[in-house]
Design an enzyme around this catalytic site. Structure first.
Site, PDB file in Angstrom:
ATOM      1  N   LYS A 106       0.817  -1.230   0.000  1.00 34.29           N
ATOM      2  CA  LYS A 106       0.000   0.000   0.000  1.00 34.29           C
ATOM      3  C   LYS A 106       0.848   1.276   0.000  1.00 34.29           C
ATOM      4  O   LYS A 106       0.442   2.281  -0.570  1.00 34.29           O
ATOM      5  CB  LYS A 106      -0.967  -0.007   1.188  1.00 34.29           C
ATOM      6  CG  LYS A 106      -2.063  -1.073   1.048  1.00 34.29           C
ATOM      7  CD  LYS A 106      -3.047  -1.023   2.204  1.00 34.29           C
ATOM      8  CE  LYS A 106      -4.035  -2.173   2.105  1.00 34.29           C
ATOM      9  NZ  LYS A 106      -5.029  -2.170   3.193  1.00 34.29           N
ATOM     10  N   ASP A 161      -9.971   2.278   2.609  1.00 35.38           N
ATOM     11  CA  ASP A 161     -10.105   1.495   3.847  1.00 35.38           C
ATOM     12  C   ASP A 161     -10.932   2.246   4.887  1.00 35.38           C
ATOM     13  O   ASP A 161     -11.793   1.667   5.555  1.00 35.38           O
ATOM     14  CB  ASP A 161      -8.722   1.169   4.441  1.00 35.38           C
ATOM     15  CG  ASP A 161      -8.060  -0.004   3.735  1.00 35.38           C
ATOM     16  OD1 ASP A 161      -8.774  -0.767   3.048  1.00 35.38           O
ATOM     17  OD2 ASP A 161      -6.831  -0.157   3.870  1.00 35.38           O
TER      18      ASP A 161
HETATM   19  P1  NAP Z   1       0.701  -3.861   9.741  1.00 31.51           P
HETATM   20  O1  NAP Z   1       0.990  -2.549   9.110  1.00 31.51           O
HETATM   21  O2  NAP Z   1       1.607  -5.008   9.543  1.00 31.51           O
HETATM   22  O3  NAP Z   1       0.562  -3.576  11.337  1.00 31.51           O
HETATM   23  C1  NAP Z   1       0.397  -4.647  12.224  1.00 31.51           C
HETATM   24  C2  NAP Z   1      -0.038  -4.103  13.576  1.00 31.51           C
HETATM   25  O4  NAP Z   1      -0.311  -5.229  14.420  1.00 31.51           O
HETATM   26  C3  NAP Z   1       1.053  -3.283  14.302  1.00 31.51           C
HETATM   27  O5  NAP Z   1       0.418  -2.249  15.026  1.00 31.51           O
HETATM   28  C4  NAP Z   1       1.685  -4.319  15.236  1.00 31.51           C
HETATM   29  O6  NAP Z   1       2.239  -3.767  16.403  1.00 31.51           O
HETATM   30  C5  NAP Z   1       0.463  -5.119  15.628  1.00 31.51           C
HETATM   31  N1  NAP Z   1       0.796  -6.459  16.116  1.00 31.51           N
HETATM   32  C6  NAP Z   1       1.262  -7.508  15.409  1.00 31.51           C
HETATM   33  N2  NAP Z   1       1.430  -8.584  16.216  1.00 31.51           N
HETATM   34  C7  NAP Z   1       1.062  -8.193  17.466  1.00 31.51           C
HETATM   35  C8  NAP Z   1       1.017  -8.848  18.731  1.00 31.51           C
HETATM   36  N3  NAP Z   1       1.371 -10.126  18.880  1.00 31.51           N
HETATM   37  N4  NAP Z   1       0.565  -8.151  19.792  1.00 31.51           N
HETATM   38  C9  NAP Z   1       0.194  -6.856  19.662  1.00 31.51           C
HETATM   39  N5  NAP Z   1       0.217  -6.171  18.502  1.00 31.51           N
HETATM   40  C10 NAP Z   1       0.657  -6.838  17.401  1.00 31.51           C
HETATM   41  O7  NAP Z   1      -0.748  -4.382   9.312  1.00 31.51           O
HETATM   42  P2  NAP Z   1      -1.993  -3.493   8.831  1.00 31.51           P
HETATM   43  O8  NAP Z   1      -1.896  -3.211   7.393  1.00 31.51           O
HETATM   44  O9  NAP Z   1      -2.118  -2.354   9.771  1.00 31.51           O
HETATM   45  O10 NAP Z   1      -3.209  -4.514   9.008  1.00 31.51           O
HETATM   46  C11 NAP Z   1      -3.636  -4.941  10.294  1.00 31.51           C
HETATM   47  C12 NAP Z   1      -4.731  -5.981  10.115  1.00 31.51           C
HETATM   48  O11 NAP Z   1      -5.909  -5.377   9.591  1.00 31.51           O
HETATM   49  C13 NAP Z   1      -4.299  -7.081   9.138  1.00 31.51           C
HETATM   50  O12 NAP Z   1      -4.431  -8.333   9.785  1.00 31.51           O
HETATM   51  C14 NAP Z   1      -5.261  -6.965   7.981  1.00 31.51           C
HETATM   52  O13 NAP Z   1      -5.682  -8.231   7.520  1.00 31.51           O
HETATM   53  C15 NAP Z   1      -6.453  -6.207   8.577  1.00 31.51           C
HETATM   54  N6  NAP Z   1      -7.101  -5.345   7.564  1.00 31.51           N
HETATM   55  C16 NAP Z   1      -8.383  -5.625   7.219  1.00 31.51           C
HETATM   56  C17 NAP Z   1      -9.013  -4.836   6.277  1.00 31.51           C
HETATM   57  C18 NAP Z   1     -10.440  -5.127   5.883  1.00 31.51           C
HETATM   58  O14 NAP Z   1     -10.868  -4.666   4.821  1.00 31.51           O
HETATM   59  N7  NAP Z   1     -11.188  -5.832   6.693  1.00 31.51           N
HETATM   60  C19 NAP Z   1      -8.339  -3.767   5.671  1.00 31.51           C
HETATM   61  C20 NAP Z   1      -7.015  -3.492   6.069  1.00 31.51           C
HETATM   62  C21 NAP Z   1      -6.414  -4.304   7.017  1.00 31.51           C
HETATM   63  P3  NAP Z   1       3.799  -3.293  16.433  1.00 31.51           P
HETATM   64  O15 NAP Z   1       3.825  -1.930  15.800  1.00 31.51           O
HETATM   65  O16 NAP Z   1       4.139  -3.277  17.876  1.00 31.51           O
HETATM   66  O17 NAP Z   1       4.574  -4.311  15.659  1.00 31.51           O
END
Ligand code: NAP
Length: 273
Positions: A66, A102
Site C-alpha cells: 500500500k 479502507d
Molecule cells: P501492519 O501494518 O503489519 O501492522 C500490524 C499491527 O499489528 C502493528 O500495530 C503491530 O504492532 C500489531 N501487532 C502484530 N502482532 C502483534 C502482537 N502479537 N501483539 C500486539 N500487537 C501486534 O498491518 P496493517 O496493514 O495495519 O493490518 C492490520 C490488520 O488489519 C491485518 O491483519 C489486515 O488483515 C487487517 N485489515 C483488514 C481490512 C479489511 O478490509 N477488513 C483492511 C485493512 C487491514 P507493532 O507496531 O508493535 O509491531
C-alpha cells in the site's frame, strides 16, 4: 470490450476481492474481468506497469504494497496523501490516480451496516500499522468524542499522533496506558486476528453497550473478540463488511455504478462462533 482489473498483493491466494468484484459486476451488468496477481516483493511497480501495458484499467492493492502504491501514483487523492498509503489505483493514459478506501469502508460498515454512529462515541484503535493509518482521519471526521491509538510499540502510536496532529486530536500510548479508560467502539487493527494472539487489554476497556470490531475477517471469534465477549460485550463484528464496503467504493470509482453490498457481505460472512 471487457475491462480488466486486478488485486495485487504478496501473498494473494487468500484474497476475496476477485469474488467480490465478480458479484458486483454480475449485479450491475458491468463487463469486467478481475484477477488476483501475486507481485514479487521487489517487483510491485513493474507488475503494475506491466498490467497497465496489457490493457488493465485499475488495481486494488493489499499487503505489503500500500505504501508503494501511493509512491507510484501521479495523482493521489487527499485521503491517500494523508494516509501515505493507497489501496486502489486507476489508470488514465499515463496518469496513475490513487485513493485509499479502507477508512470509508470501515466507517460505512460501522454506521450503515452495524448501526453504530460514531458521533459522540469514545473510539479506540488497537494497532498503529497501515490499517490504522488509513482509517484514522475518516473516523475522526465523524466527530467521535475521543480517538485513542494504542499499540504494542507505543512509540509508533505516538508517531501517528504527531503525524496527524494538524488534522485530528488523538491520544496515544501502549496498552497499559488504557487503564482507567473505557470506550464505546473498540477496533482491533492489529494483525493478531491472523496469528490468534491475545492483546493485554486492561479490564474495563469496553464500556457498557460497546461494539468490538475485529478488522481481520473470516476467522470466527478471534482472541480479541473472545476477550470482548468475556468482558460482557454483546455487539461483536469482524472486518468482512469493511472489506466489501471498500471494494464497493473502488467499484464506483472505476465503473461509475454503485453496487449493493448487503448480499455480498452475507455471502462472505463466516459466523462468529
Ligand atoms: P501492519 O501494518 O503489519 O501492522 C500490524 C499491527 O499489528 C502493528 O500495530 C503491530 O504492532 C500489531 N501487532 C502484530 N502482532 C502483534 C502482537 N502479537 N501483539 C500486539 N500487537 C501486534 O498491518 P496493517 O496493514 O495495519 O493490518 C492490520 C490488520 O488489519 C491485518 O491483519 C489486515 O488483515 C487487517 N485489515 C483488514 C481490512 C479489511 O478490509 N477488513 C483492511 C485493512 C487491514 P507493532 O507496531 O508493535 O509491531
Amino acid at each position: 470490450m471487457t475491462d480488466r482489473y486486478a488485486v495485487l498483493g504478496h501473498p494473494i491466494g487468500h484474497s476475496k476481492s476477485p469474488l467480490i468484484h465478480r458479484l458486483f459486476a454480475q449485479a450491475t451488468a458491468q463487463d469486467i474481468d478481475y484477477t488476483a496477481i501475486e507481485a514479487p516483493l521487489d517487483g510491485f511497480k513493474q507488475t503494475v506497469l506491466g498490467f497497465r501495458a496489457e490493457g488493465g484499467r485499475g488495481v486494488n492493492v493489499t499487503l505489503p504494497f500500500k505504501l508503494q502504491a501511493f509512491e507510484i501514483a501521479t495523482d493521489p487523492s487527499d485521503r491517500a496523501r494523508l494516509a501515505g498509503a493507497a489501496n486502489c489505483l486507476k489508470f488514465e493514459g499515463e496518469r496513475i490516480r490513487a485513493d485509499n478506501f479502507d477508512g470509508v469502508g470501515l466507517v460505512n460498515d460501522l454506521q450503515r451496516n452495524l448501526d453504530c454512529p460514531l458521533a459522540g462515541k469514545r473510539v479506540l484503535l488497537l494497532g498503529a500499522g497501515g490499517a490504522t493509518r488509513g482509517v484514522l482521519l475518516p473516523i475522526a471526521a465523524e466527530q467521535a468524542a475521543g480517538l485513542w491509538i494504542a499499540n504494542r510499540t507505543a512509540d509508533k502510536a505516538h508517531a501517528l499522533r504527531q503525524d496527524f496532529a494538524a488534522h485530528a486530536a488523538l491520544h496515544s500510548g501502549g496498552f497499559e496506558a488504557l487503564a482507567g479508560h473505557s470506550f464505546d467502539v473498540v477496533i482491533n487493527a492489529t494483525s493478531t486476528g491472523l496469528t490468534q494472539e491475545a492483546l493485554p487489554l486492561p479490564a474495563g476497556v469496553f464500556a457498557p453497550g460497546a461494539l468490538a470490531y475485529e478488522m481481520v475477517y473470516g476467522k470466527g471469534l478471534t482472541p480479541f473478540l473472545q476477550q470482548a465477549r468475556a468482558a460482557g460485550v454483546q455487539r461483536v463484528a469482524d472486518g468482512v463488511g469493511m472489506l466489501v464496503e471498500q471494494a464497493a467504493e473502488a467499484f464506483v470509482w472505476w465503473r461509475g455504478v454503485r453496487p449493493d453490498t448487503r448480499a455480498v457481505i452475507d455471502r462472505l460472512t463466516v459466523p462468529l462462533v
